[in-house]
Design a protein around this motif. Structure first.
Motif, PDB file in Angstrom:
ATOM      1  N   ASP A  84      -8.763 -16.169 -92.376  1.00  0.00           N
ATOM      2  CA  ASP A  84      -9.737 -16.641 -93.367  1.00  0.00           C
ATOM      3  C   ASP A  84     -11.079 -15.973 -93.065  1.00  0.00           C
ATOM      4  N   PRO A  85     -11.642 -15.206 -94.019  1.00  0.00           N
ATOM      5  CA  PRO A  85     -12.874 -14.453 -93.733  1.00  0.00           C
ATOM      6  C   PRO A  85     -14.060 -15.323 -93.346  1.00  0.00           C
ATOM      7  N   THR A  86     -14.063 -16.594 -93.729  1.00  0.00           N
ATOM      8  CA  THR A  86     -15.202 -17.450 -93.375  1.00  0.00           C
ATOM      9  C   THR A  86     -15.253 -17.713 -91.877  1.00  0.00           C
ATOM     10  N   LEU A  87     -14.126 -17.529 -91.180  1.00  0.00           N
ATOM     11  CA  LEU A  87     -14.122 -17.754 -89.735  1.00  0.00           C
ATOM     12  C   LEU A  87     -14.945 -16.697 -89.017  1.00  0.00           C
ATOM     13  N   ALA A  88     -15.186 -15.569 -89.680  1.00  0.00           N
ATOM     14  CA  ALA A  88     -16.005 -14.523 -89.067  1.00  0.00           C
ATOM     15  C   ALA A  88     -17.444 -14.991 -88.882  1.00  0.00           C
ATOM     16  N   ASN A  89     -17.843 -16.018 -89.663  1.00  0.00           N
ATOM     17  CA  ASN A  89     -19.200 -16.565 -89.544  1.00  0.00           C
ATOM     18  C   ASN A  89     -19.299 -17.604 -88.443  1.00  0.00           C
ATOM     19  N   CYS A  90     -18.178 -17.857 -87.781  1.00  0.00           N
ATOM     20  CA  CYS A  90     -18.127 -18.887 -86.740  1.00  0.00           C
ATOM     21  C   CYS A  90     -17.928 -18.193 -85.394  1.00  0.00           C
ATOM     22  N   GLY A  91     -18.964 -18.152 -84.561  1.00  0.00           N
ATOM     23  CA  GLY A  91     -18.902 -17.466 -83.276  1.00  0.00           C
ATOM     24  C   GLY A  91     -18.032 -18.186 -82.263  1.00  0.00           C
ATOM     25  N   PRO A  92     -17.940 -17.652 -81.030  1.00  0.00           N
ATOM     26  CA  PRO A  92     -17.090 -18.245 -79.996  1.00  0.00           C
ATOM     27  C   PRO A  92     -17.417 -19.705 -79.706  1.00  0.00           C
ATOM     28  N   CYS A  93     -18.712 -20.020 -79.662  1.00  0.00           N
ATOM     29  CA  CYS A  93     -19.095 -21.416 -79.391  1.00  0.00           C
ATOM     30  C   CYS A  93     -18.627 -22.323 -80.515  1.00  0.00           C
ATOM     31  N   CYS A  94     -18.838 -21.861 -81.749  1.00  0.00           N
ATOM     32  CA  CYS A  94     -18.418 -22.636 -82.910  1.00  0.00           C
ATOM     33  C   CYS A  94     -16.902 -22.838 -82.903  1.00  0.00           C
ATOM     34  N   MET A  95     -16.137 -21.772 -82.576  1.00  0.00           N
ATOM     35  CA  MET A  95     -14.687 -21.865 -82.540  1.00  0.00           C
ATOM     36  C   MET A  95     -14.231 -22.854 -81.482  1.00  0.00           C
ATOM     37  N   ALA A  96     -14.906 -22.853 -80.337  1.00  0.00           N
ATOM     38  CA  ALA A  96     -14.554 -23.795 -79.269  1.00  0.00           C
ATOM     39  C   ALA A  96     -14.778 -25.224 -79.720  1.00  0.00           C
ATOM     40  N   ILE A  97     -15.870 -25.432 -80.440  1.00  0.00           N
ATOM     41  CA  ILE A  97     -16.166 -26.771 -80.939  1.00  0.00           C
ATOM     42  C   ILE A  97     -15.128 -27.206 -81.957  1.00  0.00           C
ATOM     43  N   LEU A  98     -14.727 -26.280 -82.833  1.00  0.00           N
ATOM     44  CA  LEU A  98     -13.695 -26.594 -83.806  1.00  0.00           C
ATOM     45  C   LEU A  98     -12.396 -27.005 -83.124  1.00  0.00           C
ATOM     46  N   ALA A  99     -12.079 -26.342 -82.010  1.00  0.00           N
ATOM     47  CA  ALA A  99     -10.830 -26.624 -81.309  1.00  0.00           C
ATOM     48  C   ALA A  99     -10.830 -28.007 -80.672  1.00  0.00           C
ATOM     49  N   ILE A 100     -11.996 -28.430 -80.146  1.00  0.00           N
ATOM     50  CA  ILE A 100     -12.024 -29.714 -79.436  1.00  0.00           C
ATOM     51  C   ILE A 100     -12.574 -30.852 -80.303  1.00  0.00           C
ATOM     52  N   ARG A 101     -12.832 -30.560 -81.554  1.00  0.00           N
ATOM     53  CA  ARG A 101     -13.425 -31.587 -82.415  1.00  0.00           C
ATOM     54  C   ARG A 101     -12.537 -32.827 -82.563  1.00  0.00           C
ATOM     55  N   PRO A 102     -11.199 -32.672 -82.730  1.00  0.00           N
ATOM     56  CA  PRO A 102     -10.361 -33.879 -82.810  1.00  0.00           C
ATOM     57  C   PRO A 102     -10.477 -34.751 -81.560  1.00  0.00           C
TER      58      PRO A 102
END
Length: 280
Positions: free
Chosen positions: A238-256
């Motif tokens: 999904d191209p919108t994930l390119a706007n989400c850096g490593p920190c953002c991705m880590a947060i997305l992973a542990i958000r649940p």
């Protein structure tokens, strides 16, 4: 000391739960989203209307219902604004967390105001004029795969998305003008080589497979098969994930996990320090 730890934990999970950017809300798209009820109803209804009115009649046509995962896939590919089929369709689990095969129809138009679900699907369905059920083939030089996917008997789930493309839709004559792209994904995929889209017969639903089937508008409806499921996932392309850096991705992973810890922390604080909460 215990109160301090609980307060730190509570603030941490609140931060984790709120610091992820809301891609969907920040993205400019004047069209209805994949959770819009009217949009969903239009997509499902028009598909089923065409499936129930095939000629010759079908005896094994499944009733089609919405699938959230397919809609997420359709939205992710539409965001590429590229008028070609999803290049990941044949890669299992990259286009859906459950289904092993996914089909696709695409429409693109200019200006964006020309879009409606009915208008886009009408172009797909009109391909019936270029399709022969007897020979199971398109007329020479014609296209009919969009139509056969719409009426493919064993495709029982659909998910669609429409996207504005401010910089144009690639591989179209309006690639330098603001346009729109509409994508529908299907499961299981249709257009299997050397297979007819459906079995013809005068008695509708006479070849519905499985238990608890109900004939609804000449279509095989099964409450268990047709139930709605929710998928908490996003395709990695999904191209919108390119706007989400490593920190953002880590947060997305542990958000649940952060959400669960929020409830645990709130419950612990309330049990140990009941006066910290005030009610009116």
């Amino acid at each position: 000391m215990g109160q301090l730890l609980l307060q730190v934990l509570l603030w941490a999970v609140i931060f984790l739960g709120s610091s992820v950017p809301n891609i969907e809300s920040s993205e400019y798209n004047p069209f209805p989203g994949i959770t819009d009820k009217k949009f969903i109803d239009d997509c499902v209804r028009i598909h089923n209307d065409n499936r129930s009115s095939v000629n010759p009649p079908a005896r094994n046509m499944l009733y089609m219902t919405w699938d959230e995962g397919l809609a997420i896939t359709a939205r992710a590919w539409a965001r590429h604004c590229d008028f070609q089929h999803n290049i990941y369709l044949k890669e299992v689990r990259r286009v859906h967390p459950v289904f092993s095969s996914v089909g696709e129809n695409i429409w693109a138009g200019y200006p964006p105001s020309t879009f409606s679900v009915m208008r886009a699907m009408d172009l797909w369905v009109k391909e019936v004029n270029d399709y022969s059920y007897q020979s199971n083939a398109c007329k020479p030089g014609k296209m009919c795969g969009h139509y056969t996917q719409v009426v493919w008997a064993t495709s029982y789930k659909v998910g669609c998305a429409v996207q504005i493309c401010p910089n144009g839709v690639d591989r179209t004559s309006f690639s330098d003008k603001e346009g729109a792209i509409f994508v529908c994904n299907y499961a299981e995929a249709g257009n299997v080589v050397e297979m007819l889209p459906y079995q013809n017969g005068l008695e509708e639903c006479s070849s519905c497979e499985g238990a608890n089937n109900q004939c609804q508008a000449k279509l095989c409806h099964n409450p268990k098969r047709d139930e709605q499921k929710s998928y908490r996932w996003t395709p990695g392309w999904d191209p919108t994930l390119a706007n989400c850096g490593p920190c953002c991705m880590a947060i997305l992973a542990i958000r649940p996990l952060a959400l669960l810890l929020t409830f645990v922390a709130a419950f612990g604080v309330h049990r140990l320090y009941p006066s910290i909460f005030f009610y009116e």
